[in-house]
Write a protein that holds these residues in place. Structure first.
Motif, PDB file in Angstrom:
ATOM      1  N   MET A  60       0.853  -1.198   0.000  1.00 19.26           N
ATOM      2  CA  MET A  60       0.000   0.000   0.000  1.00 19.26           C
ATOM      3  C   MET A  60       0.886   1.244   0.000  1.00 19.26           C
ATOM      4  SD  MET A  60      -3.111   1.007   2.594  1.00 19.26           S
ATOM      5  CE  MET A  60      -2.086   0.990   4.045  1.00 19.26           C
ATOM      6  N   SER A  61       0.630   2.161  -0.926  1.00 19.69           N
ATOM      7  CA  SER A  61       1.446   3.372  -1.048  1.00 19.69           C
ATOM      8  C   SER A  61       0.527   4.594  -1.055  1.00 19.69           C
ATOM      9  CB  SER A  61       2.267   3.327  -2.338  1.00 19.69           C
ATOM     10  OG  SER A  61       3.067   4.470  -2.455  1.00 19.69           O
ATOM     11  N   ARG A  62       0.855   5.561  -0.212  1.00 20.18           N
ATOM     12  CA  ARG A  62       0.027   6.746  -0.082  1.00 20.18           C
ATOM     13  C   ARG A  62       0.856   8.006  -0.333  1.00 20.18           C
ATOM     14  NH1 ARG A  62      -4.851   5.804   2.617  1.00 20.18           N
ATOM     15  NH2 ARG A  62      -5.039   3.725   3.529  1.00 20.18           N
ATOM     16  N   ASN A  63       0.128   9.127  -0.495  1.00 23.69           N
ATOM     17  CA  ASN A  63       0.820  10.409  -0.564  1.00 23.69           C
ATOM     18  C   ASN A  63       1.365  10.760   0.818  1.00 23.69           C
ATOM     19  OD1 ASN A  63      -1.561  11.117   0.759  1.00 23.69           O
ATOM     20  ND2 ASN A  63      -1.878  12.981  -0.422  1.00 23.69           N
ATOM     21  N   TRP A  64       2.172  11.821   0.902  1.00 23.98           N
ATOM     22  CA  TRP A  64       2.873  12.132   2.157  1.00 23.98           C
ATOM     23  C   TRP A  64       1.915  12.402   3.309  1.00 23.98           C
ATOM     24  CZ3 TRP A  64       2.447  16.597   5.012  1.00 23.98           C
ATOM     25  CH2 TRP A  64       1.804  17.662   4.404  1.00 23.98           C
ATOM     26  N   ALA A  65       0.729  12.962   3.007  1.00 21.70           N
ATOM     27  CA  ALA A  65      -0.235  13.268   4.060  1.00 21.70           C
ATOM     28  C   ALA A  65      -1.076  12.067   4.449  1.00 21.70           C
ATOM     29  CB  ALA A  65      -1.153  14.416   3.611  1.00 21.70           C
ATOM     30  N   GLY A  66      -0.974  10.979   3.681  1.00 18.92           N
ATOM     31  CA  GLY A  66      -1.743   9.781   3.975  1.00 18.92           C
ATOM     32  C   GLY A  66      -3.184   9.844   3.527  1.00 18.92           C
ATOM     33  N   THR A  67      -3.531  10.840   2.703  1.00 16.31           N
ATOM     34  CA  THR A  67      -4.934  11.059   2.338  1.00 16.31           C
ATOM     35  C   THR A  67      -5.275  10.591   0.933  1.00 16.31           C
ATOM     36  OG1 THR A  67      -4.306  13.335   1.795  1.00 16.31           O
ATOM     37  CG2 THR A  67      -5.310  12.956   3.947  1.00 16.31           C
ATOM     38  N   TYR A  68      -4.285  10.067   0.189  1.00 17.37           N
ATOM     39  CA  TYR A  68      -4.575   9.462  -1.113  1.00 17.37           C
ATOM     40  C   TYR A  68      -3.762   8.186  -1.246  1.00 17.37           C
ATOM     41  CZ  TYR A  68      -5.103   8.394  -5.993  1.00 17.37           C
ATOM     42  OH  TYR A  68      -5.393   7.726  -7.155  1.00 17.37           O
ATOM     43  N   GLU A  69      -4.425   7.110  -1.650  1.00 19.94           N
ATOM     44  CA  GLU A  69      -3.748   5.826  -1.853  1.00 19.94           C
ATOM     45  C   GLU A  69      -3.620   5.548  -3.349  1.00 19.94           C
ATOM     46  OE1 GLU A  69      -4.322   1.061  -0.815  1.00 19.94           O
ATOM     47  OE2 GLU A  69      -5.414   2.591   0.327  1.00 19.94           O
ATOM     48  N   TYR A  70      -2.392   5.329  -3.800  1.00 16.27           N
ATOM     49  CA  TYR A  70      -2.157   5.079  -5.220  1.00 16.27           C
ATOM     50  C   TYR A  70      -2.698   3.710  -5.614  1.00 16.27           C
ATOM     51  CZ  TYR A  70       0.826   9.102  -4.613  1.00 16.27           C
ATOM     52  OH  TYR A  70       1.280  10.351  -4.303  1.00 16.27           O
ATOM     53  N   THR A  71      -3.271   3.645  -6.810  1.00 19.82           N
ATOM     54  CA  THR A  71      -3.908   2.413  -7.278  1.00 19.82           C
ATOM     55  C   THR A  71      -3.075   1.669  -8.307  1.00 19.82           C
ATOM     56  OG1 THR A  71      -5.105   3.598  -9.029  1.00 19.82           O
ATOM     57  CG2 THR A  71      -6.186   3.423  -6.874  1.00 19.82           C
ATOM     58  N   ALA A  72      -1.958   2.247  -8.732  1.00 19.21           N
ATOM     59  CA  ALA A  72      -1.130   1.614  -9.755  1.00 19.21           C
ATOM     60  C   ALA A  72      -0.740   0.204  -9.335  1.00 19.21           C
ATOM     61  CB  ALA A  72       0.135   2.445  -9.995  1.00 19.21           C
ATOM     62  N   PRO A  73      -0.880  -0.764 -10.239  1.00 18.06           N
ATOM     63  CA  PRO A  73      -0.522  -2.145  -9.876  1.00 18.06           C
ATOM     64  C   PRO A  73       0.977  -2.361  -9.724  1.00 18.06           C
ATOM     65  CG  PRO A  73      -1.187  -2.011 -12.184  1.00 18.06           C
ATOM     66  CD  PRO A  73      -1.492  -0.679 -11.579  1.00 18.06           C
ATOM     67  N   ARG A  74       1.792  -1.465 -10.298  1.00 17.38           N
ATOM     68  CA  ARG A  74       3.246  -1.618 -10.206  1.00 17.38           C
ATOM     69  C   ARG A  74       3.896  -0.276  -9.896  1.00 17.38           C
ATOM     70  NH1 ARG A  74       1.396  -4.224 -14.303  1.00 17.38           N
ATOM     71  NH2 ARG A  74       1.760  -2.474 -15.713  1.00 17.38           N
ATOM     72  N   ILE A  75       4.802  -0.271  -8.938  1.00 15.41           N
ATOM     73  CA  ILE A  75       5.641   0.889  -8.653  1.00 15.41           C
ATOM     74  C   ILE A  75       7.088   0.437  -8.766  1.00 15.41           C
ATOM     75  CG2 ILE A  75       6.314   2.656  -6.988  1.00 15.41           C
ATOM     76  CD1 ILE A  75       3.563   2.555  -5.806  1.00 15.41           C
ATOM     77  N   VAL A  76       7.831   1.091  -9.655  1.00 17.29           N
ATOM     78  CA  VAL A  76       9.218   0.740  -9.917  1.00 17.29           C
ATOM     79  C   VAL A  76      10.100   1.900  -9.485  1.00 17.29           C
ATOM     80  CG1 VAL A  76      10.917   0.147 -11.692  1.00 17.29           C
ATOM     81  CG2 VAL A  76       8.568  -0.712 -11.868  1.00 17.29           C
ATOM     82  N   ALA A  77      11.055   1.643  -8.624  1.00 10.04           N
ATOM     83  CA  ALA A  77      11.978   2.682  -8.187  1.00 10.04           C
ATOM     84  C   ALA A  77      13.105   2.831  -9.208  1.00 10.04           C
ATOM     85  CB  ALA A  77      12.562   2.338  -6.821  1.00 10.04           C
ATOM     86  N   ALA A  78      13.431   4.090  -9.524  1.00 10.10           N
ATOM     87  CA  ALA A  78      14.509   4.371 -10.472  1.00 10.10           C
ATOM     88  C   ALA A  78      15.433   5.413  -9.868  1.00 10.10           C
ATOM     89  CB  ALA A  78      13.940   4.874 -11.800  1.00 10.10           C
ATOM     90  N   SER A  79      16.715   5.112  -9.817  1.00  8.39           N
ATOM     91  CA  SER A  79      17.691   6.052  -9.266  1.00  8.39           C
ATOM     92  C   SER A  79      18.686   6.547 -10.306  1.00  8.39           C
ATOM     93  CB  SER A  79      18.443   5.406  -8.097  1.00  8.39           C
ATOM     94  OG  SER A  79      19.094   4.231  -8.513  1.00  8.39           O
ATOM     95  N   THR A  80      18.560   6.070 -11.560  1.00  8.37           N
ATOM     96  CA  THR A  80      19.408   6.539 -12.653  1.00  8.37           C
ATOM     97  C   THR A  80      18.543   6.775 -13.883  1.00  8.37           C
ATOM     98  OG1 THR A  80      19.887   4.354 -13.590  1.00  8.37           O
ATOM     99  CG2 THR A  80      21.306   5.108 -11.781  1.00  8.37           C
ATOM    100  N   VAL A  81      19.074   7.528 -14.823  1.00  9.52           N
ATOM    101  CA  VAL A  81      18.345   7.783 -16.065  1.00  9.52           C
ATOM    102  C   VAL A  81      18.161   6.482 -16.842  1.00  9.52           C
ATOM    103  CG1 VAL A  81      18.404   8.997 -18.276  1.00  9.52           C
ATOM    104  CG2 VAL A  81      19.125  10.174 -16.191  1.00  9.52           C
ATOM    105  N   ASP A  82      19.161   5.626 -16.839  1.00  7.05           N
ATOM    106  CA  ASP A  82      19.033   4.345 -17.547  1.00  7.05           C
ATOM    107  C   ASP A  82      17.925   3.489 -16.949  1.00  7.05           C
ATOM    108  OD1 ASP A  82      20.969   4.895 -19.399  1.00  7.05           O
ATOM    109  OD2 ASP A  82      22.587   3.848 -18.336  1.00  7.05           O
ATOM    110  N   GLU A  83      17.763   3.544 -15.631  1.00  8.14           N
ATOM    111  CA  GLU A  83      16.679   2.786 -15.008  1.00  8.14           C
ATOM    112  C   GLU A  83      15.316   3.364 -15.394  1.00  8.14           C
ATOM    113  OE1 GLU A  83      19.085   1.219 -11.040  1.00  8.14           O
ATOM    114  OE2 GLU A  83      17.594   2.822 -10.849  1.00  8.14           O
ATOM    115  N   VAL A  84      15.242   4.686 -15.531  1.00  9.18           N
ATOM    116  CA  VAL A  84      13.999   5.297 -16.012  1.00  9.18           C
ATOM    117  C   VAL A  84      13.713   4.840 -17.437  1.00  9.18           C
ATOM    118  CG1 VAL A  84      12.839   7.452 -16.598  1.00  9.18           C
ATOM    119  CG2 VAL A  84      14.216   7.308 -14.506  1.00  9.18           C
ATOM    120  N   ARG A  85      14.732   4.866 -18.287  1.00 10.35           N
ATOM    121  CA  ARG A  85      14.551   4.449 -19.685  1.00 10.35           C
ATOM    122  C   ARG A  85      14.086   2.997 -19.750  1.00 10.35           C
ATOM    123  NH1 ARG A  85      19.593   5.574 -23.297  1.00 10.35           N
ATOM    124  NH2 ARG A  85      18.050   4.967 -24.872  1.00 10.35           N
TER     125      ARG A  85
END
Length: 423
Positions: free
Chosen positions: A1-26
């Motif tokens: 479960m992932s929410r905004n910083w205030a805890g008042t919206y919960e994201y519905t995306a089925p996948r969250i991918v962390a990217a720390s480089t431009v190549d990972e974003v690509r």
């Protein structure tokens, strides 16, 4: 479960991918596109709606930090999009440089804040996006694209809401470091604010008025004065309100430990322009936020219209903040071609109650062509956005040209008319 910083919206995306480089974003973009899915950027989670959400892949850019490069001759800095403003400001101050302004929260990311037209305050200060001189983004083709001030699409893309790609770095205008003091004025009356509006909003480099819409007294005025020397004088009176001579008393007890230093103590720009300290909790937490931008010259009339709703607003309100910003030429900026007064509401976490009062506020502000903050809670749909944003259709055409298959669209962008509807 992932929410905004205030805890008042919960994201519905089925996948969250962390990217720390431009190549990972690509790679993340390419994978999402190859599977026929949609993709969107997720920053420091300071939006209060489904604006950054998707039914495909969210690319979390919180780790895409640093990449700092200073060009003293050009007076610019290049920074990775996920870097928080407070982190960037510390780095710049160590080298004798500054940004023209900061938002109330130094916790927000450079990429997310500029993409949504987030602002600080000051009659003569543009929103944070106006400092963008260039940026780099990953498009639906998985390639990196560069856009610079003066390019044909620049004005459409700076406040771009993630609607055309994933911004991975930005180049921002700089100026030499400067010092600021922050004074609190108490006892401002409504008649004085409405009759001497320009005097109040122009009282410092950055001015914020805090109110709970009481009958006679407005509330507090926070005046941030840019200093030539630390002993520059400031007035003891502002439109009948009195400067607080006590150091360190905050707006409310709940904010007492997380606001930047007040009481007129001089300090560097990065420790005075934001309201909140980087190492502390931003704002109240567990809240909902709403904000509308009206033409500054119509500010007093707009305030009268909202004040008439005080009895409906107050049961759900923590505080309202009033700020100003200078006009710009960015197509989806709240300040596009007009100086604005921002009327910001920090609400209690009561979605039903806030939802009941939002239509009243929007109806009251409709005669002033109020534009909602893209990242805050509001009730606008495409027709209303078209009415208040004269270049919305032009911006949409740019996004559709750059992303014809709709890889970066989502339900929110389609609902507000930023992207064309899709099945």
């Amino acid at each position: 479960m992932s929410r905004n910083w205030a805890g008042t919206y919960e994201y519905t995306a089925p996948r969250i991918v962390a990217a720390s480089t431009v190549d990972e974003v690509r790679s993340a973009v390419a994978a999402a596109v190859a599977s026929g899915g949609r993709v969107h950027a997720l920053g420091t989670r300071h939006s209060f709606t489904d604006l950054p959400d998707t039914n495909g892949t969210l690319i979390d850019l919180a780790g895409l930090e640093g990449g700092l490069a200073l060009d003293e001759e050009a007076r610019t800095v290049t920074v990775a999009a996920g870097t928080r403003y407070g982190v960037l400001a510390l780095w710049l101050e160590e080298r004798g440089w500054a940004l023209h302004n900061l938002g109330s929260l130094p916790h927000i990311s450079v990429g997310g804040a500029t993409a949504t037209g987030t602002h600080g305050s000051g009659d003569g200060n543009g929103v944070l996006s106006t400092a963008v001189a260039a940026f780099r983004y990953v498009g639906a083709d998985g390639e990196v694209h560069d856009v610079r001030r003066g390019d044909p699409d620049f004005a459409a893309l700076v406040v771009g809401l993630g609607a055309f790609g994933i911004v991975v770095s930005l180049t921002l205008d700089l100026q030499p470091s400067f010092r600021v003091r922050q004074d609190i004025y108490r006892g401002l009356q409504w008649d004085a604010l409405l009759d001497r509006f320009d005097e109040v909003t122009g009282a410092g480099y950055s001015v914020s008025v805090f109110t709970r819409w009481e009958d006679d007294e407005v509330g507090h005025v926070w005046v941030k004065t840019r200093l030539d020397t630390d002993d520059d004088p400031v007035p003891d009176d502002l439109a009948g309100s009195v400067r607080d001579q006590v150091v360190g008393e905050a707006l409310t007890p709940v904010l007492d430990t997380n606001v930047t230093e007040q009481g007129g103590v001089p300090g560097p720009w990065l420790l005075r322009l934001p309201h909140f300290r980087l190492e502390a909790q931003p704002s109240y937490g567990d809240e909902i936020q709403t904000e509308y931008f009206v033409p500054r010259e119509q500010g007093p009339e707009a305030l009268r219209a909202v004040k008439a709703l005080a009895a409906s607003v107050q049961p759900y309100l923590l505080v309202t903040e009033l700020r100003t910003a200078a006009a710009d030429e960015l197509w989806l900026s709240g300040a596009y071609q007009r100086d604005f007064l921002a009327i910001h509401f920090t609400w209690m976490r009561d979605a039903e109650g806030v939802g009941s009062v939002i239509p009243l506020i929007e109806a009251a502000l409709e005669p002033f062509g109020a534009r909602p903050h893209w990242g805050k809670f509001h009730g606008f749909r495409a027709a209303e956005m078209e009415r208040v944003h004269p270049r919305l259709a032009d911006a949409r055409a740019v996004y559709e040209r750059l992303d014809p298959d709709g890889c970066f669209t989502n339900a929110h962008l389609e609902r507000v008319g930023v992207r064309a509807p899709r099945g």
